[in-house]
Scaffold this motif. Structure first.
Motif, PDB file in Angstrom:
ATOM      1  N   LEU A  72      14.199  42.078 -36.505  1.00 41.13           N
ATOM      2  CA  LEU A  72      13.254  41.312 -35.704  1.00 41.13           C
ATOM      3  C   LEU A  72      11.948  41.055 -36.449  1.00 41.13           C
ATOM      4  CD1 LEU A  72      13.072  40.063 -32.850  1.00 41.13           C
ATOM      5  CD2 LEU A  72      12.022  42.199 -32.070  1.00 41.13           C
ATOM      6  N   GLU A  73      11.518  42.012 -37.253  1.00 42.03           N
ATOM      7  CA  GLU A  73      10.268  41.852 -37.989  1.00 42.03           C
ATOM      8  C   GLU A  73      10.375  40.806 -39.096  1.00 42.03           C
ATOM      9  OE1 GLU A  73      10.899  45.554 -41.140  1.00 42.03           O
ATOM     10  OE2 GLU A  73       9.753  45.858 -39.292  1.00 42.03           O
ATOM     11  N   ASP A  74      11.593  40.413 -39.447  1.00 42.11           N
ATOM     12  CA  ASP A  74      11.808  39.382 -40.456  1.00 42.11           C
ATOM     13  C   ASP A  74      12.034  38.006 -39.834  1.00 42.11           C
ATOM     14  OD1 ASP A  74      11.577  41.183 -42.587  1.00 42.11           O
ATOM     15  OD2 ASP A  74      13.675  41.772 -42.392  1.00 42.11           O
ATOM     16  N   MET A  75      11.725  37.884 -38.547  1.00 38.08           N
ATOM     17  CA  MET A  75      11.842  36.601 -37.850  1.00 38.08           C
ATOM     18  C   MET A  75      10.464  36.100 -37.445  1.00 38.08           C
ATOM     19  SD  MET A  75      14.891  37.443 -35.140  1.00 38.08           S
ATOM     20  CE  MET A  75      16.319  38.429 -35.572  1.00 38.08           C
ATOM     21  N   SER A  76      10.351  34.809 -37.323  1.00 32.10           N
ATOM     22  CA  SER A  76       9.140  34.223 -36.751  1.00 32.10           C
ATOM     23  C   SER A  76       9.005  34.657 -35.291  1.00 32.10           C
ATOM     24  CB  SER A  76       9.224  32.694 -36.832  1.00 32.10           C
ATOM     25  OG  SER A  76       8.263  32.083 -35.999  1.00 32.10           O
ATOM     26  N   VAL A  77       7.778  34.944 -34.873  1.00 32.48           N
ATOM     27  CA  VAL A  77       7.564  35.342 -33.471  1.00 32.48           C
ATOM     28  C   VAL A  77       7.909  34.200 -32.526  1.00 32.48           C
ATOM     29  CG1 VAL A  77       5.806  37.049 -34.022  1.00 32.48           C
ATOM     30  CG2 VAL A  77       5.123  34.683 -33.588  1.00 32.48           C
ATOM     31  N   GLN A  78       8.000  32.977 -33.050  1.00 31.95           N
ATOM     32  CA  GLN A  78       8.348  31.835 -32.213  1.00 31.95           C
ATOM     33  C   GLN A  78       9.782  31.936 -31.697  1.00 31.95           C
ATOM     34  OE1 GLN A  78       6.025  29.760 -31.366  1.00 31.95           O
ATOM     35  NE2 GLN A  78       4.499  30.481 -32.838  1.00 31.95           N
ATOM     36  N   LEU A  79      10.648  32.643 -32.407  1.00 32.02           N
ATOM     37  CA  LEU A  79      12.051  32.720 -32.011  1.00 32.02           C
ATOM     38  C   LEU A  79      12.260  33.548 -30.751  1.00 32.02           C
ATOM     39  CD1 LEU A  79      13.558  32.967 -35.592  1.00 32.02           C
ATOM     40  CD2 LEU A  79      13.998  31.137 -33.949  1.00 32.02           C
ATOM     41  N   PRO A  80      11.780  34.804 -30.677  1.00 33.33           N
ATOM     42  CA  PRO A  80      11.919  35.516 -29.398  1.00 33.33           C
ATOM     43  C   PRO A  80      11.150  34.852 -28.274  1.00 33.33           C
ATOM     44  CG  PRO A  80      10.562  36.773 -30.942  1.00 33.33           C
ATOM     45  CD  PRO A  80      11.196  35.664 -31.714  1.00 33.33           C
ATOM     46  N   LEU A  81       9.995  34.264 -28.598  1.00 40.04           N
ATOM     47  CA  LEU A  81       9.217  33.571 -27.569  1.00 40.04           C
ATOM     48  C   LEU A  81      10.005  32.401 -26.994  1.00 40.04           C
ATOM     49  CD1 LEU A  81       6.559  33.109 -26.028  1.00 40.04           C
ATOM     50  CD2 LEU A  81       5.754  31.780 -28.000  1.00 40.04           C
ATOM     51  N   ALA A  82      10.676  31.655 -27.852  1.00 37.04           N
ATOM     52  CA  ALA A  82      11.415  30.474 -27.404  1.00 37.04           C
ATOM     53  C   ALA A  82      12.582  30.847 -26.497  1.00 37.04           C
ATOM     54  CB  ALA A  82      11.916  29.681 -28.609  1.00 37.04           C
ATOM     55  N   VAL A  83      13.351  31.890 -26.858  1.00 33.78           N
ATOM     56  CA  VAL A  83      14.514  32.230 -26.027  1.00 33.78           C
ATOM     57  C   VAL A  83      14.083  32.866 -24.709  1.00 33.78           C
ATOM     58  CG1 VAL A  83      16.077  32.412 -28.001  1.00 33.78           C
ATOM     59  CG2 VAL A  83      14.871  34.448 -27.204  1.00 33.78           C
ATOM     60  N   ILE A  84      12.961  33.581 -24.707  1.00 36.70           N
ATOM     61  CA  ILE A  84      12.438  34.093 -23.443  1.00 36.70           C
ATOM     62  C   ILE A  84      12.021  32.935 -22.551  1.00 36.70           C
ATOM     63  CG2 ILE A  84      10.516  35.344 -22.379  1.00 36.70           C
ATOM     64  CD1 ILE A  84      10.615  37.289 -24.730  1.00 36.70           C
ATOM     65  N   ALA A  85      11.317  31.955 -23.127  1.00 37.76           N
ATOM     66  CA  ALA A  85      10.866  30.796 -22.359  1.00 37.76           C
ATOM     67  C   ALA A  85      12.034  29.977 -21.834  1.00 37.76           C
ATOM     68  CB  ALA A  85       9.956  29.921 -23.223  1.00 37.76           C
ATOM     69  N   ALA A  86      13.123  29.940 -22.578  1.00 34.12           N
ATOM     70  CA  ALA A  86      14.270  29.107 -22.204  1.00 34.12           C
ATOM     71  C   ALA A  86      15.266  29.817 -21.308  1.00 34.12           C
ATOM     72  CB  ALA A  86      14.981  28.625 -23.467  1.00 34.12           C
ATOM     73  N   GLU A  87      15.524  31.102 -21.597  1.00 37.18           N
ATOM     74  CA  GLU A  87      16.646  31.783 -20.984  1.00 37.18           C
ATOM     75  C   GLU A  87      16.272  32.827 -19.937  1.00 37.18           C
ATOM     76  OE1 GLU A  87      20.351  31.484 -22.276  1.00 37.18           O
ATOM     77  OE2 GLU A  87      19.241  29.600 -22.253  1.00 37.18           O
ATOM     78  N   ASP A  88      15.118  33.479 -20.122  1.00 36.99           N
ATOM     79  CA  ASP A  88      14.876  34.663 -19.299  1.00 36.99           C
ATOM     80  C   ASP A  88      13.384  35.014 -19.340  1.00 36.99           C
ATOM     81  OD1 ASP A  88      14.975  37.043 -17.939  1.00 36.99           O
ATOM     82  OD2 ASP A  88      16.265  38.087 -19.367  1.00 36.99           O
ATOM     83  N   GLN A  89      12.583  34.330 -18.526  1.00 35.80           N
ATOM     84  CA  GLN A  89      11.141  34.525 -18.584  1.00 35.80           C
ATOM     85  C   GLN A  89      10.696  35.869 -18.009  1.00 35.80           C
ATOM     86  OE1 GLN A  89       8.780  31.137 -17.341  1.00 35.80           O
ATOM     87  NE2 GLN A  89      10.266  29.682 -18.162  1.00 35.80           N
TER      88      GLN A  89
END
Length: 243
Positions: A72-89
């Motif tokens: 997770l630390e090797d990913m952009s923070v935009q990636l977890p933010l995007a899936v939370i916003a899209a799939e499971d807020q």
């Protein structure tokens, strides 16, 4: 001398004891399995194995699975933010289940031919890592059991990390590493906000919706996801959680 005959009787007490031993064994096996994946990255999922033997619907050829696990630390923070916003807020606040979403999905499915889901990110991880795909009540019950286990034994960070690595994001493309390299020619930590929103936009059906050639619906969904990312608080929302 007559041979003595011994009779073996199997009582309900024996049956109950055998059933209890079976339940305890299954419980211990599943707990060890879940704990193992808490520290060891899943080398493959059942869904990947099923896809590996299927031809691509686009060219009717069997393609290699594209998948590489990254932390997770090797990913952009935009990636977890995007899936939370899209799939499971409510991902950061629920205990694995969004019962209001489940109830709404059940009511819609009872009155509509088009099936919709109410699964959280945690439930999707439980299904994709440990189970087969299907719509039986038995599979759903087992999914809830594994969801409870990963919520207790993994925690939110590990659940999100595994989700972003095993989610199908295109035809034979699994996880953000394969997706970012294939579609954006970059590493996962370099993915920007709009790119992350586009990946999240195809998650409901990554075969029907394309990242490479997004339809008007996919682009509208990307805009809505990007808007929700801002409403949640942007990258700070995830950074506070990770820290």
């Amino acid at each position: 001398m007559a041979n003595k005959q011994t009779s073996v009787s199997f009582t309900w007490a024996d049956a109950r004891w055998l059933f209890l031993k079976l339940c305890v064994t299954l419980f211990l096996v599943t707990v060890v399995w879940v704990i193992t994946y808490r520290w060891i990255d899943p080398p493959v999922t059942l869904h990947m194995l099923s896809k590996r033997s299927e031809p691509s619907p686009k060219n009717q050829k069997i393609e290699e699975i594209q998948y590489k696990f990254v932390e997770l630390e090797d990913m952009s923070v935009q990636l977890p933010l995007a899936v939370i916003a899209a799939e499971d807020q409510l991902f950061l606040t629920h205990n694995g289940f969004d019962f209001n979403a489940i109830k709404q999905a059940f009511q819609r499915n009872m009155s509509s031919k088009k099936t919709v889901g109410g699964s959280t990110i945690s439930q999707q991880v439980a299904k994709n890592v440990f189970l087969w795909h299907g719509r039986s009540y038995i599979r759903k019950a087992v999914e809830m059991y594994f969801t409870f286990l990963i919520e207790v034994l993994w925690g939110k960070e590990r659940i999100m990390e595994v989700y972003l690595n095993i989610a199908e994001m295109g035809d034979h493309v699994f996880g953000v590493h394969a997706a970012s390299r294939k579609y954006f020619k970059c590493e996962p930590q370099q993915v920007g906000r709009q790119q992350a929103a586009l990946l999240a936009a195809v998650l409901p059906n990554p075969i029907r919706y394309s990242v490479a050639k997004p339809s008007g619906y996919t682009l509208r969904r990307r805009r809505n996801i990007a808007r929700n990312m801002s409403r949640l608080g942007g990258s700070e929302y995830v950074q506070k959680w990770l820290n």
